[in-house]
Structure formats: C-alpha cells, structure tokens
Design a protein around this motif. Structure first.
Motif, PDB file in Angstrom:
ATOM      1  N   GLY B 140      13.212   6.169  -9.549  1.00  0.00           N
ATOM      2  CA  GLY B 140      14.733   6.628  -8.995  1.00  0.00           C
ATOM      3  C   GLY B 140      15.039   5.646  -7.922  1.00  0.00           C
ATOM      4  O   GLY B 140      14.655   4.438  -7.637  1.00  0.00           O
ATOM      5  N   LEU B 141      15.965   6.224  -7.283  1.00  0.00           N
ATOM      6  CA  LEU B 141      16.479   5.394  -6.223  1.00  0.00           C
ATOM      7  C   LEU B 141      15.694   4.937  -5.026  1.00  0.00           C
ATOM      8  O   LEU B 141      15.860   3.614  -4.619  1.00  0.00           O
ATOM      9  CB  LEU B 141      17.698   6.215  -5.346  1.00  0.00           C
ATOM     10  N   SER B 142      14.748   5.779  -4.622  1.00  0.00           N
ATOM     11  CA  SER B 142      13.756   5.381  -3.652  1.00  0.00           C
ATOM     12  C   SER B 142      13.105   3.909  -4.121  1.00  0.00           C
ATOM     13  O   SER B 142      12.626   3.289  -3.199  1.00  0.00           O
ATOM     14  CB  SER B 142      12.968   6.477  -3.015  1.00  0.00           C
ATOM     15  N   GLY B 143      12.780   3.934  -5.288  1.00  0.00           N
ATOM     16  CA  GLY B 143      12.026   2.817  -5.688  1.00  0.00           C
ATOM     17  C   GLY B 143      12.670   1.639  -5.930  1.00  0.00           C
ATOM     18  O   GLY B 143      12.787   0.478  -5.634  1.00  0.00           O
ATOM     19  N   LEU B 144      13.936   1.917  -6.492  1.00  0.00           N
ATOM     20  CA  LEU B 144      14.913   0.696  -6.773  1.00  0.00           C
ATOM     21  C   LEU B 144      15.487  -0.124  -5.514  1.00  0.00           C
ATOM     22  O   LEU B 144      16.045  -1.086  -5.807  1.00  0.00           O
ATOM     23  CB  LEU B 144      15.993   1.227  -7.899  1.00  0.00           C
ATOM     24  N   LYS B 145      15.533   0.609  -4.489  1.00  0.00           N
ATOM     25  CA  LYS B 145      16.056   0.305  -3.368  1.00  0.00           C
ATOM     26  C   LYS B 145      15.161  -1.070  -2.846  1.00  0.00           C
ATOM     27  O   LYS B 145      15.661  -1.610  -1.918  1.00  0.00           O
ATOM     28  CB  LYS B 145      16.611   1.008  -2.375  1.00  0.00           C
ATOM     29  N   GLY B 146      14.208  -0.877  -3.298  1.00  0.00           N
ATOM     30  CA  GLY B 146      12.876  -2.034  -2.799  1.00  0.00           C
ATOM     31  C   GLY B 146      12.466  -1.906  -1.367  1.00  0.00           C
ATOM     32  O   GLY B 146      12.774  -0.689  -0.999  1.00  0.00           O
ATOM     33  N   MET B 147      11.966  -2.930  -0.989  1.00  0.00           N
ATOM     34  CA  MET B 147      11.431  -2.820   0.659  1.00  0.00           C
ATOM     35  C   MET B 147      12.331  -2.769   1.484  1.00  0.00           C
ATOM     36  O   MET B 147      13.434  -3.324   1.447  1.00  0.00           O
ATOM     37  CB  MET B 147      10.489  -3.802   0.815  1.00  0.00           C
ATOM     38  N   ALA B 148      12.200  -1.957   2.740  1.00  0.00           N
ATOM     39  CA  ALA B 148      13.231  -2.129   3.814  1.00  0.00           C
ATOM     40  C   ALA B 148      12.897  -2.950   4.817  1.00  0.00           C
ATOM     41  O   ALA B 148      11.638  -3.488   5.067  1.00  0.00           O
ATOM     42  CB  ALA B 148      13.150  -0.753   4.494  1.00  0.00           C
ATOM     43  N   PRO B 149      13.914  -3.671   5.209  1.00  0.00           N
ATOM     44  CA  PRO B 149      13.836  -4.921   6.035  1.00  0.00           C
ATOM     45  C   PRO B 149      13.235  -4.270   7.559  1.00  0.00           C
ATOM     46  O   PRO B 149      12.307  -4.983   8.104  1.00  0.00           O
ATOM     47  CB  PRO B 149      14.962  -5.490   6.563  1.00  0.00           C
ATOM     48  N   VAL B 150      13.541  -3.040   7.884  1.00  0.00           N
ATOM     49  CA  VAL B 150      12.661  -2.509   9.065  1.00  0.00           C
ATOM     50  C   VAL B 150      12.456  -0.880   8.582  1.00  0.00           C
ATOM     51  O   VAL B 150      13.208  -0.277   8.037  1.00  0.00           O
ATOM     52  CB  VAL B 150      14.047  -2.339   9.976  1.00  0.00           C
ATOM     53  N   THR B 151      11.259  -0.500   8.975  1.00  0.00           N
ATOM     54  CA  THR B 151      10.913   0.800   8.381  1.00  0.00           C
ATOM     55  C   THR B 151       9.672   1.201   9.118  1.00  0.00           C
ATOM     56  O   THR B 151       9.150   0.624  10.212  1.00  0.00           O
ATOM     57  CB  THR B 151      10.557   0.644   6.783  1.00  0.00           C
ATOM     58  N   HIS B 152       9.358   2.483   8.925  1.00  0.00           N
ATOM     59  CA  HIS B 152       8.218   3.078   9.495  1.00  0.00           C
ATOM     60  C   HIS B 152       7.072   3.140   8.196  1.00  0.00           C
ATOM     61  O   HIS B 152       7.702   3.574   7.176  1.00  0.00           O
ATOM     62  CB  HIS B 152       8.534   4.527  10.025  1.00  0.00           C
ATOM     63  N   LEU B 153       5.917   3.365   8.409  1.00  0.00           N
ATOM     64  CA  LEU B 153       4.921   3.800   7.715  1.00  0.00           C
ATOM     65  C   LEU B 153       4.248   5.108   8.324  1.00  0.00           C
ATOM     66  O   LEU B 153       3.117   4.863   9.033  1.00  0.00           O
ATOM     67  CB  LEU B 153       3.968   2.781   7.229  1.00  0.00           C
ATOM     68  N   PRO B 154       4.810   6.284   8.267  1.00  0.00           N
ATOM     69  CA  PRO B 154       4.404   7.204   9.185  1.00  0.00           C
ATOM     70  C   PRO B 154       2.858   7.593   8.681  1.00  0.00           C
ATOM     71  O   PRO B 154       2.188   7.977   9.600  1.00  0.00           O
ATOM     72  CB  PRO B 154       5.057   8.499   8.820  1.00  0.00           C
ATOM     73  N   GLU B 155       2.313   7.271   7.580  1.00  0.00           N
ATOM     74  CA  GLU B 155       0.855   7.641   7.346  1.00  0.00           C
ATOM     75  C   GLU B 155      -0.080   6.924   8.165  1.00  0.00           C
ATOM     76  O   GLU B 155      -1.061   7.258   8.253  1.00  0.00           O
ATOM     77  CB  GLU B 155       0.528   7.384   5.663  1.00  0.00           C
ATOM     78  N   PHE B 156       0.511   5.745   8.675  1.00  0.00           N
ATOM     79  CA  PHE B 156      -0.290   4.950   9.463  1.00  0.00           C
ATOM     80  C   PHE B 156      -0.144   5.123  11.048  1.00  0.00           C
ATOM     81  O   PHE B 156      -0.979   5.008  11.966  1.00  0.00           O
ATOM     82  CB  PHE B 156      -0.328   3.336   9.180  1.00  0.00           C
ATOM     83  N   ASP B 157       1.275   5.264  11.269  1.00  0.00           N
ATOM     84  CA  ASP B 157       1.655   5.592  12.707  1.00  0.00           C
ATOM     85  C   ASP B 157       3.350   6.083  12.496  1.00  0.00           C
ATOM     86  O   ASP B 157       3.888   5.386  11.936  1.00  0.00           O
ATOM     87  CB  ASP B 157       1.609   4.235  13.328  1.00  0.00           C
ATOM     88  N   PRO B 158       3.375   7.102  13.455  1.00  0.00           N
ATOM     89  CA  PRO B 158       4.761   7.471  13.466  1.00  0.00           C
ATOM     90  C   PRO B 158       5.634   6.731  14.166  1.00  0.00           C
ATOM     91  O   PRO B 158       6.924   7.085  13.930  1.00  0.00           O
ATOM     92  CB  PRO B 158       4.535   8.999  13.846  1.00  0.00           C
ATOM     93  N   ASP B 159       5.238   5.884  14.929  1.00  0.00           N
ATOM     94  CA  ASP B 159       6.170   5.305  15.984  1.00  0.00           C
ATOM     95  C   ASP B 159       6.174   3.910  15.820  1.00  0.00           C
ATOM     96  O   ASP B 159       7.412   3.250  15.932  1.00  0.00           O
ATOM     97  CB  ASP B 159       5.858   5.712  17.347  1.00  0.00           C
ATOM     98  N   ILE B 160       5.254   3.037  15.377  1.00  0.00           N
ATOM     99  CA  ILE B 160       5.519   1.883  15.558  1.00  0.00           C
ATOM    100  C   ILE B 160       6.123   1.180  14.189  1.00  0.00           C
ATOM    101  O   ILE B 160       6.022   1.818  13.034  1.00  0.00           O
ATOM    102  CB  ILE B 160       4.054   1.027  15.422  1.00  0.00           C
ATOM    103  N   ARG B 161       6.956   0.268  14.343  1.00  0.00           N
ATOM    104  CA  ARG B 161       7.678  -0.077  13.250  1.00  0.00           C
ATOM    105  C   ARG B 161       7.542  -1.394  12.534  1.00  0.00           C
ATOM    106  O   ARG B 161       6.496  -2.119  12.956  1.00  0.00           O
ATOM    107  CB  ARG B 161       9.152  -0.413  13.818  1.00  0.00           C
ATOM    108  N   LEU B 162       7.518  -1.364  11.348  1.00  0.00           N
ATOM    109  CA  LEU B 162       6.997  -2.512  10.398  1.00  0.00           C
ATOM    110  C   LEU B 162       8.611  -3.293  10.173  1.00  0.00           C
ATOM    111  O   LEU B 162       9.497  -2.852   9.644  1.00  0.00           O
ATOM    112  CB  LEU B 162       6.644  -2.144   9.196  1.00  0.00           C
ATOM    113  N   ILE B 163       8.338  -4.505  10.126  1.00  0.00           N
ATOM    114  CA  ILE B 163       9.650  -5.222   9.885  1.00  0.00           C
ATOM    115  C   ILE B 163       9.267  -6.478   9.056  1.00  0.00           C
ATOM    116  O   ILE B 163       8.237  -6.926   8.976  1.00  0.00           O
ATOM    117  CB  ILE B 163      10.255  -6.127  11.296  1.00  0.00           C
TER     118      ILE B 163
END
Lengths: 476, 476
Positions: B140-163
């Motif tokens: 669906g949409l969440s897969g087809l939109k691909g990776m985000a340029p700026v995001t979070h991975l809450p399963e690893f950390d709720p605050d640190i950003r991944l860019i």
C-alpha cells in the motif's frame, strides 16, 4: 464467474445498478463472457457494439455480435467510425482515439436508450496491466489505484455510471467460462497491434515479475484496492480544502484564496491542482508531476505582480492581490468587481458619475472645515479631500495614458510615473489600463483606492473643500 | 553531490539537524561519499562502523574505516557482532538480522555520544529498488512511498532522527564523486550474497523496466515523493479518527469506540489498524493486507460475544459491549471498571460489602411499601426489591458455579442456566466468571446489572421488603 458477478452487484453496485444496463460488446471473450453472465443473472441489458474500422474483419465481427444479440433476444445498437482518421485529424494516438470514440458512442447510446449504467468488460489482468503501466511512468495515487469498479467519466456524461463487473475476475477464468459455455468469440481487440505496449507487458514483463513474486498479480490487485481507499481519504481532505479556499467558480476559471493556499502543505496543493485541471477541462486524464510542481512552487515562493505560470492543457495560473486565478488562456475573466472606466468622462460637482462594475464617483463641495483633524487622518483610500480653490479646470475621470505622472500625497518634491506607481502598489496588471484616474487636464488629482495628489492637499490656508468619494453601489 | 547535500540540509533538514551527526560508514562508496561530503559541508560528525562478521574481509574493512576516521580527525566508534548467529537464534533472515543489529548499534552509539541525528547513505537507486520491492509484493501507500529523507525508527529510539541526505543522488554520481575525490572504498555490503534478490532487481528487472520507459527510475523517484505527501494526508485523517475513537491507551492494549469504528469507511479502518499494530509493537514494519482486512471485516460484520480475531504479531482483537479492544495475547487487560467478586462473601443486611473495582453492595430492609408502583416499575438493573419474608437463609455474593440455574423475573415457570443467561444478555465473556451473583445457598436471587429472580418478587401479599443496591463508589 457468475458468483463473483452477483457478489459485485450485491456489494459495489448495491442500489445504483438501475436497469437497463448498456453493455459494450466487442465480440472478444471478455465482453461475451460479461454479456452472458449478465443475461444469466437476469439483468435487462442492451448490447452496444462499436466498429473501430481498424481491421478488415471488423464488419464481420459487428455482424457476429448483432446475431448474438438477436439470439439472446436483446436490443442491439452499433456504430462504425474510422478511428485512424479521427486520430490523425486530432493528433491523438490510435489507442486514445479509439477510446474517445468508443466511449462517446457508448454514452450517447445510453442517453438515447435511457440507460443509466454502462458495463464494460475490463478484468483483473487488465487492472494489473493498467496499474503496471502507471507504475512505469511514475504515477501518483490516482494512477496506481487502477480502474474503479464503479465510476463516472464526466467528460462523456456527468450522470451515467460506468461499471466493471469483471474487475476481480482473471482472464484465465473468463476464457474457461467461454469454453465451457461454448461462446463463439471473435479475435479480441486487445490483441491488436495498437496495443503492442500492453502486449509486451502481458507476455514479457508481468511473467518476469512473477518470477520475483509468484503471487504478484494477486498482490497488485489487493494493493490497488487498498490504494483506492487511500485515494478516497486524500480526496476527502482535498474536498474540505477546496471548500475552504475557493472564492469563485467561473465558467472557465477558478479563483482561490492565495493566503490559504500558501499556508497549506504541498501534498494538498498537488491534489487540489490535479482536481482544478479536471474541473476546468474534464478531458484531462492525468496531470504531469512537473507541471503540478511548477504551480506549487509558484504559490509557495510567492509571485511578482503580473507574472503567471503555465499549467496544463491551455490553462494558466496567476495571482492577483490575495487571489490566485486558474483560467483557460482564452477566457475573459470578468473584472466586474473592480472600478473601471472605459472612456473619458466629465466629472461635475454634485453629479454622480457611474462607472463599470456598479461603482459611482461623487464630488461635493463641503462648506465647513470643522472636522479637519478627522479629514486629515482619513484612512479610507476611496475618499479624498482637496483644496477647492486650487481646482480651477474641468475635472475628468479617465484611464491611464502613456507618460502620465503623479505626485502622491506625502511626496513633497518631484513626481512618479503612474505606471510605476501602479507596480509599487501591486495593482494587478489586468486592472491597470482602465483604473479610474481623476484628472484636471494632464494633471492627476486622485487615484481612487490609492492616493490623492500632494499639491491639492488641505492646508492651514484652505477655505473651501472638495470631497471626492468612489462608492460601490449596493444595487442588486 | 555536495550541492544536493547542502540543499537537503537547507530544506528537509532545516532546523532539525543538530550536530554532531553520527554517520553509519560501511566503507563502501555510498557511505564514504556521504562522510566526505558531510565533512566538506563542515558538519561535525562521528564515524560509526558495524562489523557484521559475514565475510572474511570484515575485520580489514573495519580497520580501513577506522584509519579513515583518524585521517579526517573524527571520532570513531565500532562494534562487531555475529549476524548469522543472531539470525538463526531469532529466526530472522540474515538481511533482517543485519538491519536490526546495525540500527541497534547506531542508535545506542548516538545516545552514548549525545548525537540526535544519525545519517545513513541510502541513495536514489536504493530508493527505486525499495519502492519496486514493495510494488512486487503489492504494498500500500506506506510501502510505495519509499524511504523518508528524515524519519524516526521508534523501535530503536523514540527521539533520535534518522536522515538520508543522499536519497536524491544516483549511484552513478556517487561513484563518480568517489573516483574524482580518490576515496578508497571497500566492497559494498549491498553486493553481498544476502542481497541476491535486490541484486537481481538492480541488474535485471530495473534495466528491463527502463526499456518500457527510459526515464523509469527518475519517474519512480518523483512518484514516491508525491505518494509521501499523500501518505501524510492519509495520516492526518487517521490522526483525527484515532483521537475521536480511542477510549483508552493501555500499556499493552488499546480500547476504541466500536460504534464509531463501525460507522467509518474501510480505508480509514485499514490505516487505523496499521497504526494500531505499530503502536502496540513498534517492531512491526508492515502489516499484511489480509490481516488488516480480517479485522475490518470483523468490525464491519459485527461480532458474536466472546469471539475474537487474530491480528498480527501476537496481537488480537475482540469486542466488548460498545468497545473494541486490541491487545497482546499475554496482556492482562484490567477489569477494574466492572463489578467483580473474587471469592464468596457473606452478605448481611445493613452492612455494605465492598467488591473489586470500587463497587459496593448494600441490602436494607424497607419498612414501608408506600411507593410500590415506583418500585415495580424500577428500570435500574443495579437495584432490586424482594419479598423479605421469603428470604430465610444466609445471603452470599459469589461468582458463577457450574450448573447454576436462575429463574429471571417475568419467567413464571422453569429456569435457565446462568451461563446461557449471560450469553443471551451479551455479558462480555471476560466478565462472566467473577460477575457478582446474590445467592441463598444454591438459589440465585439477583444478578446485579441484569435481573432479580422471579420467585422473590414483590406481590400483593408482601409485607416486608428487602432493597438491594450495587453502587460504584465515587472515592478517588
């Protein structure tokens, strides 16, 4: 197949499938299967065949479908048109021309026979191919969601519905149905040369993709269904946004609140402008990403007065004050709401002068100057007060002439070109030519809505006052 | 490349790219390029290398990256873990195990060094491959939109950003950058056997797709960008819906208003439940369409009392009255709000009996029967009146026993199993076992909240009345 069709009518079609149903029948397996299951489901149907004149066998096929309709005891309508000629006349691809003529025929016949529903035989494999084609060109949500089981094609008719009862049935099952029920099918149109691209997808790319995921086709069908729902959600959001930003819906133009557009996010804008394009030109099937992006940038980055940006299919976008206007290049957008003067008019004290757009201008002499403080602090640019003793010639109201200069109130020395003044004040360019100027010969006394002239201002020695007012009449 | 990176930091990253930035560096061209451009852009960076122990050269590569960091004069952190062992221990694929361990390491190091941002080297070709992989599985949409340029991975950390600063840069340009700047790269991890599927996409399927549209990759990148915006719109809609339907956010469970869920459309529900899954289990990366569909059907078609439906990753969904609960299979959902009795208790006239969940039960004798009409029309099921002269044994409050039967008020003959009565009354199954019953020996006198027993009702010959009331205390 029959069971799926009945479930389709019970679910997607519940309450909207008013009979008779006009069925597009080419004579290929898909449409013959559709026709047969509709008849078995005891639907009242009309058989419609369009002859594209693309192959020598086309005549025979039309006859075959006609005979079949007779055999079923159904009403038969048909038409024949040279798609090739229509394509080259209108610079369409043959596929596009065939689609246009075919749907034009189907919708005309439906109107003619009082059918409110048209059924076509697109099936699950068609859906997969359609989604894949959109994917290959990097389409957005509206493309990737594929064909809708129930839809409208407003460019052909605003009310008649188009349904696709076989959209979840695979080609394999349709072929099997045709064999089992001894349906005599003719060659399918979809195997023609003109669909070479699609055929390559079907016979080469899709099987290749199935080596990565054997359930690829089924997965894609499900994905499309999920995206259809998301598309609805996006559409709901855009609905709300449209309502909150639209100012005017003209025949060939739309006006939006520019501040509201600028405050919104790009995703909403992109979807809004895709909808704007189809609203103004119902033939637009898809708007290029770059084109939409250009408009989004235009809105986001602001715009210089009088600039505009090309949109799609002869549309363009420009800003005017707090409004953003999208219009057809050849549309005359009404300027009724603005004060405009078409020809020079004499202005006499005490006699109202009527201008275009229900505006009127009145000059009156005020005897008393008791409220001088109130006057000099005047903040309504549609009123002006001047020293009557300095006005010694005939007053006129006219549009701007080349070379007009003006010494605005507060500028104690020199003057400025009226054209530059307009630009500085961001008067939208379309309004400039006929914007009313109050003049005495070549001298500009007042630009209503903006500023009066410095030399004629009230001073301590003023004895008599002229009061100017430009009013919008409240008449209906 | 540098220009694109700077534009990335000026736009997507504006205001959030707090330094230092922890950069994941494998030693391949992508991450070396990323590191180099970050250094050139004068960002303060920390080099982090994770050794997957998947190849003999891994040691050397770690050393290589370490030396490079020293050369740049940057802080270097690293860790080594046996991905293969971790994968087989946890039944992950090697690729999944590598991802988990790598991100766990990166986020731990970021926390450790006070970095709020982690940069990884995914580039435009990675993005195209990711979107294509999702497309192949019918995402669906969440897969087809691909990776985000700026995001979070809450399963690893709720605050640190991944860019992902290189997400719009093509591999070709990265390779060229590495050559021009003489960056000594080691073999890219992405060329390993474990990414065989991806390599086939890269070297076979994507070139094949480019024969259909030479601009395929660029188009897909744009499409993903457009879908990212639409995904946000859908998310906003789901946000609003979540807020309007959520009743309770428990540690391991969520409770929703079932009526509101039933009144909404499937697209909202699908998205809501995808979010529910990641909320309750932040490790869930994607929820299967069928699984979500099962829950949507469960809600839409109503549910029989005590039935539930499996959701995803150990979660299940069940209905209770007007609530829908999603919980982990092993969660003890609190039942504090219901009247429950854990062990048999003696009930004495005039002495309040306190039950679980702040409920209390009080029996009192009423001398007068003046308001008999008011009593007999009693519609509050948490009160009951009985003929005191018929109550001749000890009163108890207890839970249901096997074989308990009951003759509800209005049933003049026979009796019904208490267990069947509960089912008829749709008492949610979790509440049944400890639901308080007022009894006299084996005789059930009253089921609070539902019905009192027929034989003990008030009649014309009643002289003394017992009044029963079950109350929820208002104590805090």
């Amino acid at each position: 197949v029959l069971a799926k069709l009945i479930s389709f009518f019970d679910n997607e079609c519940a309450g909207i499938c008013v009979e008779p149903i006009l069925v597009g029948v080419s004579g290929g397996p898909d449409s013959l299967c559709l026709l047969d299951v509709l008849v078995r489901a005891q639907k009242q149907v009309i058989v419609a065949h369009f002859n594209h004149q693309l192959r020598p066998e086309a005549e025979q096929e039309a006859e075959h479908v006609c005979k079949l309709a007779v055999k079923y005891g159904l009403l038969f309508v048909s038409e024949s048109q040279d798609v090739q000629v229509f394509a080259s006349e209108n610079k369409f691809s043959v596929e596009e021309a065939a689609r246009k003529l075919r749907y034009r025929f189907l919708f005309a016949q439906a109107r003619n026979k009082g059918a409110q529903v048209i059924a076509v035989a697109h099936h699950a494999d068609d859906q997969v191919e359609t989604v894949l084609m959109h994917f290959l060109r990097g389409a957005g949500l509206s493309g990737l969601k594929g064909m809708a089981p129930v839809t409208h094609l407003p460019e052909f008719d605003p009310d008649i519905r188009l349904i696709r009862p076989l959209l979840r049935t695979w080609r394999r099952d349709i072929d099997e149905y045709c064999r089992e029920n001894h349906l005599e099918t003719v060659q399918d149109l979809s195997n023609l040369d003109l669909t070479y691209f699609r055929n390559r997808l079907r016979h080469s790319l899709i099987p290749e993709m199935e080596t990565y995921n054997p359930g690829f086709k089924q997965a894609l069908l499900r994905g499309a269904e999920s995206l259809t729902g998301d598309f609805q959600l996006v559409n709901n959001a855009v609905d709300g946004f449209w309502k909150s930003t639209i100012i005017e819906i003209g025949k060939d133009y739309l006006t939006f609140n520019l501040d509201a557009l600028q405050a919104s996010n790009p995703a909403v804008l992109r979807n809004l402008f895709r909808r704007v394009a189809t609203h103004l030109n119902s033939g637009v099937r898809d708007v290029n990403f770059e084109v939409v992006e250009r408009v989004v940038r235009f809105i986001r980055d602001g715009y210089a007065v009088s600039t505009k940006v090309d949109f799609t299919d002869g549309l363009y976008v420009f800003g005017e004050g707090n409004q953003l206007i999208v219009a057809n290049r050849y549309t005359n957008i009404p300027v009724l709401d603005w004060p405009q003067v078409r020809q020079t008019a004499k202005l006499e004290v005490g006699v109202p002068l009527f201008l275009d757009g229900n505006w009127s201008l009145l000059v009156e002499e005020k005897e008393s100057i008791q409220d001088l403080a109130g006057i000099t602090s005047n903040s309504d640019p549609f009123q002006a007060w001047m020293d009557a003793d300095l006005i010694c010639g005939n007053l006129q109201v006219r549009g701007r002439k080349d070379g007009d200069r003006f010494q605005p109130l507060g500028m104690s020395k020199g003057s400025i070109k009226v054209s530059d003044f307009f630009i500085n004040e961001k008067l939208p360019s379309r309004r400039r030519k006929n914007w009313p100027l109050v003049s005495m010969g070549d001298e500009i006394l007042w630009i209503p809505g903006y500023r009066s002239a410095h030399p004629y201002r009230l001073t301590g020695t003023t004895r008599r006052i002229l009061h100017f007012e430009l009013n919008k009449s409240r008449k209906v």
